[in-house]
Motif scaffolding. Structure first.
Motif, PDB file in Angstrom:
ATOM      1  N   ASP A 158       5.604  -6.197   5.752  1.00  0.00           N
ATOM      2  CA  ASP A 158       6.923  -5.569   5.711  1.00  0.00           C
ATOM      3  C   ASP A 158       6.731  -4.054   5.611  1.00  0.00           C
ATOM      4  O   ASP A 158       5.604  -3.554   5.640  1.00  0.00           O
ATOM      5  N   ALA A 159       7.837  -3.339   5.492  1.00  0.00           N
ATOM      6  CA  ALA A 159       7.755  -1.880   5.455  1.00  0.00           C
ATOM      7  C   ALA A 159       6.965  -1.387   4.249  1.00  0.00           C
ATOM      8  O   ALA A 159       6.243  -0.389   4.328  1.00  0.00           O
ATOM      9  N   ARG A 196       8.504  -1.255  -6.868  1.00  0.00           N
ATOM     10  CA  ARG A 196       8.559  -2.362  -5.900  1.00  0.00           C
ATOM     11  C   ARG A 196       7.227  -3.076  -5.716  1.00  0.00           C
ATOM     12  O   ARG A 196       7.199  -4.256  -5.358  1.00  0.00           O
ATOM     13  N   ILE A 197       6.116  -2.391  -5.984  1.00  0.00           N
ATOM     14  CA  ILE A 197       4.832  -2.993  -5.648  1.00  0.00           C
ATOM     15  C   ILE A 197       4.436  -4.113  -6.598  1.00  0.00           C
ATOM     16  O   ILE A 197       3.838  -5.106  -6.177  1.00  0.00           O
ATOM     17  N   LEU A 198       4.757  -4.002  -7.890  1.00  0.00           N
ATOM     18  CA  LEU A 198       4.366  -5.064  -8.814  1.00  0.00           C
ATOM     19  C   LEU A 198       5.063  -6.387  -8.491  1.00  0.00           C
ATOM     20  O   LEU A 198       4.397  -7.432  -8.427  1.00  0.00           O
ATOM     21  N   PRO A 199       6.389  -6.403  -8.262  1.00  0.00           N
ATOM     22  CA  PRO A 199       7.015  -7.659  -7.825  1.00  0.00           C
ATOM     23  C   PRO A 199       6.461  -8.167  -6.496  1.00  0.00           C
ATOM     24  O   PRO A 199       6.359  -9.381  -6.284  1.00  0.00           O
ATOM     25  N   ALA A 200       6.083  -7.246  -5.609  1.00  0.00           N
ATOM     26  CA  ALA A 200       5.495  -7.665  -4.329  1.00  0.00           C
ATOM     27  C   ALA A 200       4.147  -8.332  -4.553  1.00  0.00           C
ATOM     28  O   ALA A 200       3.816  -9.332  -3.897  1.00  0.00           O
ATOM     29  N   PHE A 201       3.355  -7.788  -5.475  1.00  0.00           N
ATOM     30  CA  PHE A 201       2.094  -8.438  -5.822  1.00  0.00           C
ATOM     31  C   PHE A 201       2.355  -9.850  -6.316  1.00  0.00           C
ATOM     32  O   PHE A 201       1.742 -10.820  -5.853  1.00  0.00           O
ATOM     33  N   LEU A 202       3.266  -9.975  -7.276  1.00  0.00           N
ATOM     34  CA  LEU A 202       3.522 -11.288  -7.869  1.00  0.00           C
ATOM     35  C   LEU A 202       3.988 -12.286  -6.828  1.00  0.00           C
ATOM     36  O   LEU A 202       3.568 -13.455  -6.845  1.00  0.00           O
ATOM     37  N   ILE A 243      -0.795  18.374   1.091  1.00  0.00           N
ATOM     38  CA  ILE A 243      -1.345  17.263   1.880  1.00  0.00           C
ATOM     39  C   ILE A 243      -0.671  15.959   1.492  1.00  0.00           C
ATOM     40  O   ILE A 243      -0.338  15.131   2.352  1.00  0.00           O
ATOM     41  N   ARG A 244      -0.467  15.755   0.196  1.00  0.00           N
ATOM     42  CA  ARG A 244       0.226  14.533  -0.251  1.00  0.00           C
ATOM     43  C   ARG A 244       1.592  14.408   0.414  1.00  0.00           C
ATOM     44  O   ARG A 244       1.995  13.323   0.852  1.00  0.00           O
ATOM     45  N   GLU A 245       2.312  15.523   0.493  1.00  0.00           N
ATOM     46  CA  GLU A 245       3.649  15.497   1.079  1.00  0.00           C
ATOM     47  C   GLU A 245       3.610  15.144   2.563  1.00  0.00           C
ATOM     48  O   GLU A 245       4.520  14.486   3.074  1.00  0.00           O
ATOM     49  N   LYS A 246       2.567  15.582   3.244  1.00  0.00           N
ATOM     50  CA  LYS A 246       2.434  15.224   4.670  1.00  0.00           C
ATOM     51  C   LYS A 246       2.226  13.718   4.824  1.00  0.00           C
ATOM     52  O   LYS A 246       2.813  13.088   5.719  1.00  0.00           O
ATOM     53  N   VAL A 247       1.395  13.149   3.963  1.00  0.00           N
ATOM     54  CA  VAL A 247       1.128  11.708   4.039  1.00  0.00           C
ATOM     55  C   VAL A 247       2.384  10.914   3.698  1.00  0.00           C
ATOM     56  O   VAL A 247       2.773   9.990   4.425  1.00  0.00           O
ATOM     57  N   VAL A 248       3.023  11.285   2.606  1.00  0.00           N
ATOM     58  CA  VAL A 248       4.218  10.560   2.161  1.00  0.00           C
ATOM     59  C   VAL A 248       5.392  10.799   3.107  1.00  0.00           C
ATOM     60  O   VAL A 248       6.249   9.923   3.279  1.00  0.00           O
ATOM     61  N   GLY A 249       5.420  11.946   3.753  1.00  0.00           N
ATOM     62  CA  GLY A 249       6.460  12.200   4.743  1.00  0.00           C
ATOM     63  C   GLY A 249       6.341  11.261   5.934  1.00  0.00           C
ATOM     64  O   GLY A 249       7.348  10.819   6.499  1.00  0.00           O
ATOM     65  N   ALA A 250       5.113  10.950   6.303  1.00  0.00           N
ATOM     66  CA  ALA A 250       4.880  10.048   7.439  1.00  0.00           C
ATOM     67  C   ALA A 250       5.024   8.590   7.033  1.00  0.00           C
ATOM     68  O   ALA A 250       5.521   7.758   7.813  1.00  0.00           O
ATOM     69  N   PHE A 251       4.608   8.275   5.806  1.00  0.00           N
ATOM     70  CA  PHE A 251       4.652   6.894   5.314  1.00  0.00           C
ATOM     71  C   PHE A 251       5.254   6.902   3.905  1.00  0.00           C
ATOM     72  O   PHE A 251       4.544   6.945   2.903  1.00  0.00           O
ATOM     73  N   PRO A 252       6.588   6.863   3.833  1.00  0.00           N
ATOM     74  CA  PRO A 252       7.306   7.068   2.564  1.00  0.00           C
ATOM     75  C   PRO A 252       6.976   6.035   1.488  1.00  0.00           C
ATOM     76  O   PRO A 252       6.642   4.888   1.783  1.00  0.00           O
ATOM     77  N   TRP A 260       3.334  -1.886   5.121  1.00  0.00           N
ATOM     78  CA  TRP A 260       2.996  -0.999   6.240  1.00  0.00           C
ATOM     79  C   TRP A 260       2.735   0.417   5.749  1.00  0.00           C
ATOM     80  O   TRP A 260       1.688   1.010   6.039  1.00  0.00           O
ATOM     81  N   ASN A 261       3.674   0.950   4.997  1.00  0.00           N
ATOM     82  CA  ASN A 261       3.534   2.322   4.517  1.00  0.00           C
ATOM     83  C   ASN A 261       2.394   2.453   3.509  1.00  0.00           C
ATOM     84  O   ASN A 261       1.608   3.408   3.563  1.00  0.00           O
ATOM     85  N   HIS A 262       2.312   1.503   2.588  1.00  0.00           N
ATOM     86  CA  HIS A 262       1.241   1.531   1.589  1.00  0.00           C
ATOM     87  C   HIS A 262      -0.128   1.471   2.252  1.00  0.00           C
ATOM     88  O   HIS A 262      -1.034   2.238   1.916  1.00  0.00           O
ATOM     89  N   SER A 263      -0.305   0.567   3.207  1.00  0.00           N
ATOM     90  CA  SER A 263      -1.605   0.403   3.858  1.00  0.00           C
ATOM     91  C   SER A 263      -2.027   1.658   4.604  1.00  0.00           C
ATOM     92  O   SER A 263      -3.207   2.031   4.599  1.00  0.00           O
ATOM     93  N   HIS A 264      -1.079   2.317   5.226  1.00  0.00           N
ATOM     94  CA  HIS A 264      -1.412   3.559   5.929  1.00  0.00           C
ATOM     95  C   HIS A 264      -1.710   4.692   4.950  1.00  0.00           C
ATOM     96  O   HIS A 264      -2.600   5.509   5.202  1.00  0.00           O
ATOM     97  N   ARG A 265      -0.993   4.729   3.851  1.00  0.00           N
ATOM     98  CA  ARG A 265      -1.323   5.746   2.847  1.00  0.00           C
ATOM     99  C   ARG A 265      -2.710   5.499   2.273  1.00  0.00           C
ATOM    100  O   ARG A 265      -3.469   6.446   2.009  1.00  0.00           O
TER     101      ARG A 265
END
Length: 212
Positions: free
Chosen positions: A28-29, A164-170, A148-157, A32-37
């Motif tokens: 999911d999004a 959201r990540i802890l419930p996604a893990f569970l 640099i962090r802002e460039k990465v997060v700008g591309a992959f928010p 997707w964004n986490h993996s690219h970051r």
């Protein structure tokens, strides 16, 4: 057309694009964004440290590192990290990738939550671990500049990633919480899974079937 974020090229080989398509289809999004970051933060830390690494293998490892949380790749009885590693191995084998490269990717994914081990292995393994640590827990946060962090997060928010990540893990392993024994994901079950009782290593030793 190749894309670069913060001067880090996103691999666009047929192998890399195929892996990205699998993440698009089954993830999911958030993933997707986490993996690219993870890829970008790992690559940035590698470049900052002057470490040589295979960008394609690092990228594919990042794309698959959490796919074991998805319904498509989740097994009934294995750690989600192993499920993702096995999925990547199958994908790479189907495309004739050399065994040595496959082992690197497998280790990078399987060990990405293994504190105290992964950071001492090959660059691709260590950089996935550090990329995950950076994105999830902010480890070595000041090693990458705010610009640099802002460039990465700008591309992959991040999009409220912390909450959201802890419930996604569970969601990815609530049907097999016993697989979190001995690893940090037991903390997720302890926080979010009602009635969860973690296995205690000392109990395993003291109540083993050995008669002393």
């Amino acid at each position: 057309m190749s894309i670069s974020i913060a001067d880090i090229k996103i691999p666009d080989s047929k192998l890399a694009v195929g892996a990205a398509e699998l993440l698009r289809e089954h993830g999911d999004a958030l993933l997707w964004n986490h993996s690219h970051r993870v890829y970008l933060f790992g690559a940035l830390q590698g470049e900052n440290a002057g470490v040589k690494f295979d960008s394609e293998l690092l990228y594919i490892s990042a794309l698959f590192h959490d796919l074991g949380l998805t319904k498509k790749y989740s097994s009934p009885d294995k750690r989600f990290e192993v499920d993702g590693a096995n999925a990547a191995r199958s994908y790479l084998q189907q495309h004739g990738v050399p065994d040595q490269s496959i082992r690197l990717v497998w280790d990078a994914i399987a060990l990405h939550t293994t504190i105290g081990v992964a950071q001492y292995k090959e660059p691709e393994v260590a950089l996935i671990y550090s990329g995950v640590g950076y994105d999830v827990m902010g480890e070595n946060f000041d090693s990458i500049s705010e610009e640099i962090r802002e460039k990465v997060v700008g591309a992959f928010p991040r999009d409220n990633f912390k909450n959201r990540i802890l419930p996604a893990f569970l969601e990815g392993f609530k049907h097999k919480p016993e697989t979190t024994f001995g690893n940090i994901k037991a903390d997720v079950c302890g926080l979010l899974l009602p009635g969860f009782k973690p296995t205690n290593f000392c109990d395993c030793v003291l109540h083993s079937p050995w008669k002393e």
